[in-house]
Design an enzyme around this catalytic site. Sequence first.
Site, PDB file in Angstrom:
ATOM      1  N   PRO A 226      -9.026  10.200  -6.465  1.00 29.55           N
ATOM      2  CA  PRO A 226      -8.065  10.768  -5.528  1.00 29.55           C
ATOM      3  C   PRO A 226      -8.543  12.025  -4.794  1.00 29.55           C
ATOM      4  CG  PRO A 226      -7.514  11.369  -7.755  1.00 29.55           C
ATOM      5  CD  PRO A 226      -8.696  10.479  -7.862  1.00 29.55           C
ATOM      6  N   ASP A 249     -14.209   6.275   3.622  1.00 29.91           N
ATOM      7  CA  ASP A 249     -12.929   6.452   4.301  1.00 29.91           C
ATOM      8  C   ASP A 249     -12.713   7.934   4.571  1.00 29.91           C
ATOM      9  OD1 ASP A 249     -12.400   3.801   4.135  1.00 29.91           O
ATOM     10  OD2 ASP A 249     -11.251   3.958   2.275  1.00 29.91           O
ATOM     11  N   LYS A 271     -13.090   7.477  10.901  1.00 34.41           N
ATOM     12  CA  LYS A 271     -13.148   8.053  12.255  1.00 34.41           C
ATOM     13  C   LYS A 271     -13.867   7.113  13.194  1.00 34.41           C
ATOM     14  CE  LYS A 271     -13.013  13.021  11.774  1.00 34.41           C
ATOM     15  NZ  LYS A 271     -13.872  13.801  10.884  1.00 34.41           N
ATOM     16  N   GLY A 302     -11.204   5.897  -1.235  1.00 34.57           N
ATOM     17  CA  GLY A 302     -10.343   6.789  -2.011  1.00 34.57           C
ATOM     18  C   GLY A 302      -9.713   6.009  -3.152  1.00 34.57           C
ATOM     19  N   GLY A 303      -9.486   6.670  -4.260  1.00 35.45           N
ATOM     20  CA  GLY A 303      -8.805   6.029  -5.394  1.00 35.45           C
ATOM     21  C   GLY A 303      -9.614   4.882  -5.944  1.00 35.45           C
ATOM     22  N   ASP A 304      -8.960   3.740  -6.088  1.00 34.43           N
ATOM     23  CA  ASP A 304      -9.624   2.531  -6.584  1.00 34.43           C
ATOM     24  C   ASP A 304      -9.782   1.552  -5.424  1.00 34.43           C
ATOM     25  OD1 ASP A 304     -10.235   0.719  -9.096  1.00 34.43           O
ATOM     26  OD2 ASP A 304      -9.058  -0.473  -7.691  1.00 34.43           O
ATOM     27  N   THR A 332      -7.054   5.437  -9.518  1.00 31.89           N
ATOM     28  CA  THR A 332      -6.131   5.258  -8.406  1.00 31.89           C
ATOM     29  C   THR A 332      -5.168   6.443  -8.315  1.00 31.89           C
ATOM     30  OG1 THR A 332      -4.663   3.683  -7.344  1.00 31.89           O
ATOM     31  CG2 THR A 332      -4.417   3.921  -9.722  1.00 31.89           C
ATOM     32  N   MET A 384       1.300   5.269   0.690  1.00 32.49           N
ATOM     33  CA  MET A 384       1.478   5.205   2.148  1.00 32.49           C
ATOM     34  C   MET A 384       2.953   5.173   2.540  1.00 32.49           C
ATOM     35  SD  MET A 384      -1.554   2.515   3.083  1.00 32.49           S
ATOM     36  CE  MET A 384      -1.500   1.521   1.608  1.00 32.49           C
ATOM     37  N   GLY A 413      -2.662  15.214  -3.930  1.00 30.78           N
ATOM     38  CA  GLY A 413      -2.780  15.236  -5.388  1.00 30.78           C
ATOM     39  C   GLY A 413      -4.207  15.481  -5.854  1.00 30.78           C
TER      40      GLY A 413
HETATM   41  N1  SAH Z   1      -7.178   2.928  -2.883  1.00 29.72           N
HETATM   42  C1  SAH Z   1      -6.366   4.110  -2.917  1.00 29.72           C
HETATM   43  C2  SAH Z   1      -5.139   3.989  -2.058  1.00 29.72           C
HETATM   44  C3  SAH Z   1      -5.432   3.907  -0.605  1.00 29.72           C
HETATM   45  S1  SAH Z   1      -3.995   3.837   0.360  1.00 29.72           S
HETATM   46  C4  SAH Z   1      -6.012   4.434  -4.370  1.00 29.72           C
HETATM   47  O1  SAH Z   1      -6.268   3.628  -5.274  1.00 29.72           O
HETATM   48  O2  SAH Z   1      -5.476   5.523  -4.594  1.00 29.72           O
HETATM   49  C5  SAH Z   1      -3.822   5.524   0.820  1.00 29.72           C
HETATM   50  C6  SAH Z   1      -2.655   6.133   0.072  1.00 29.72           C
HETATM   51  O3  SAH Z   1      -3.054   6.551  -1.203  1.00 29.72           O
HETATM   52  C7  SAH Z   1      -2.115   7.396   0.714  1.00 29.72           C
HETATM   53  O4  SAH Z   1      -1.228   7.096   1.767  1.00 29.72           O
HETATM   54  C8  SAH Z   1      -1.399   8.013  -0.448  1.00 29.72           C
HETATM   55  O5  SAH Z   1      -0.156   7.386  -0.686  1.00 29.72           O
HETATM   56  C9  SAH Z   1      -2.305   7.671  -1.600  1.00 29.72           C
HETATM   57  N2  SAH Z   1      -3.246   8.761  -1.884  1.00 29.72           N
HETATM   58  C10 SAH Z   1      -4.569   8.717  -1.844  1.00 29.72           C
HETATM   59  N3  SAH Z   1      -5.106   9.906  -2.210  1.00 29.72           N
HETATM   60  C11 SAH Z   1      -4.072  10.714  -2.489  1.00 29.72           C
HETATM   61  C12 SAH Z   1      -3.954  12.061  -2.913  1.00 29.72           C
HETATM   62  N4  SAH Z   1      -5.025  12.830  -3.146  1.00 29.72           N
HETATM   63  N5  SAH Z   1      -2.733  12.568  -3.123  1.00 29.72           N
HETATM   64  C13 SAH Z   1      -1.637  11.815  -2.911  1.00 29.72           C
HETATM   65  N6  SAH Z   1      -1.688  10.542  -2.498  1.00 29.72           N
HETATM   66  C14 SAH Z   1      -2.879   9.993  -2.299  1.00 29.72           C
END
Ligand code: SAH
Length: 480
Positions: A226, A249, A271, A302-304, A332, A384, A413
């Site tokens: 994150p 991303d 971008k 980002g995330g997973d 995630t 989102m 976060g």
């Molecule tokens: N693959 C990512 C999600 C991508 S969709 C995952 O597993 O987390 C993008 C959404 O992820 C954002 O709109 C938000 O809802 C959430 N997100 C990603 N990073 C975040 C962060 N640092 N703090 C809060 N929400 C986050």
Amino acid sequence: MKLYPLFADLNGLPVLVVGGGTVAERKIAALLAAGAQVRVGARTLCSALAEWVAQGRIDHLGTSFQPEWLDDVWLVIAATDDSDLNARVAAMAQRQRIFANVVDDAALSRFQVPAVVERTPLTIAISTAGAAPALARRIREKLESMLDHALGELVALAQRYRARIIERRPDLAARRAFYDGLLDGPVMSALRCRQPERAERLLLDTLASAETAPRKASVLLVGAGPGDPSLLTLRALRALNQADVILHDQLVSDAVLALARRDAERIDVGKRCGGRHTQQEQIHRLLLEHARAGRCVVRLKGGDPFVFGRGGEEMEFLQRHGIVCEIVPGMTSAVACAAYAGIPLTHRDYARSVHLLTGHGKESPDAMDWPVLAQDHQTLAVYMSVSRLDELARHLLAAGRRADTPFAIVENGTLPQQRVISGALSDLPTSAARHAVRSPALLIVGEVAALANRHAWFGEQTRPVHQVDECVLPELCADG
Ligand code: SAH
């Protein structure tokens, strides 16, 4: 002091360890792993050593040191807490030309035991010549995190085909290129994927062909977590160290990108690929182009990558084009944001399940099963959702979720600027508007969201911006 590095084959050779404490135990364990025949002399033995003696894995020579103990041993380690005895053992060993190590005493030692990174049969040994063993240990930790565990299997595979590799690549430069290709290319990738047979086939096919090295055409789909770089997995860190090109991303934090190989090309596909509809196709095209050029491609998300990350589509596309994909899961944001806001997503007193939802799916929110989502004692984690908070709250309330159900929005976060805004479901849109919530933000709805007030621990703002009026949380029945 300058030491001569040496790897010793102790298989079947008698070795003496004087001392029976936990330090001696560690040394003995390493000697046994190398196949040495260990003899120990000590007044008392710690429980592990006593057990090894009972099992016949080591011999106990006696309690008080006898010079004969040194007869016919190849090495000796003095690991007692009696420094005079240690010095005596070292001096006698010296006279008999036996290499001796005195634990924690470089001056008395003729050999030293390095800090090691094991990827058997590969061993990396680190020594500071006794100057700063603690530093050697730190360097060992760094190497441990950098080097993949499948590396040992690669070395073993290369060992198995060594003669054939020399025969097929007699030229030294060509052989080096071949080994480089082994390490950086699809053979190593297959081993990481625990496909030893495929790895072997790839090695043999390349050897039989005229190619210098196994051709790479693979992409790593990597979850960057994150934002907080310390939430990266070891595997993700290794992928970043290895990458020739990183397609990331916009959400991937600078702190994470800073960990990548310095000369890796970084492409912000968020971008660069602008327009919404062409974006995914352009990303696919770029992935294919770079993979086919034989680069080590990391697609960093980002995330997973498989949680609302379109990783599934990218993997399908690449596999359709014959490109091998490795997936590195990431943390995630639902899991990370909840943790960093002090919200146990499935606290057993308040929640039976957790649902991961998106506010921006392919389908309209009307198509979602609101009566199911609105049931109590469950947690919704909505990605989102910032531009859809109004709609979400309306649907949940209409389907029967209580108006005082707690929510928490975690914005940015795990990053230094994290904010947590919380309140009751009926106030969700107004509260978010008042605090000008911006993406990226994760919405958590459910009884557990109230715990953000109690357990906040991260960031300057350790209390949520807007607190829930101390609502009484109905607890789950034990049998519920
Ligand atoms: N693959 C990512 C999600 C991508 S969709 C995952 O597993 O987390 C993008 C959404 O992820 C954002 O709109 C938000 O809802 C959430 N997100 C990603 N990073 C975040 C962060 N640092 N703090 C809060 N929400 C986050």
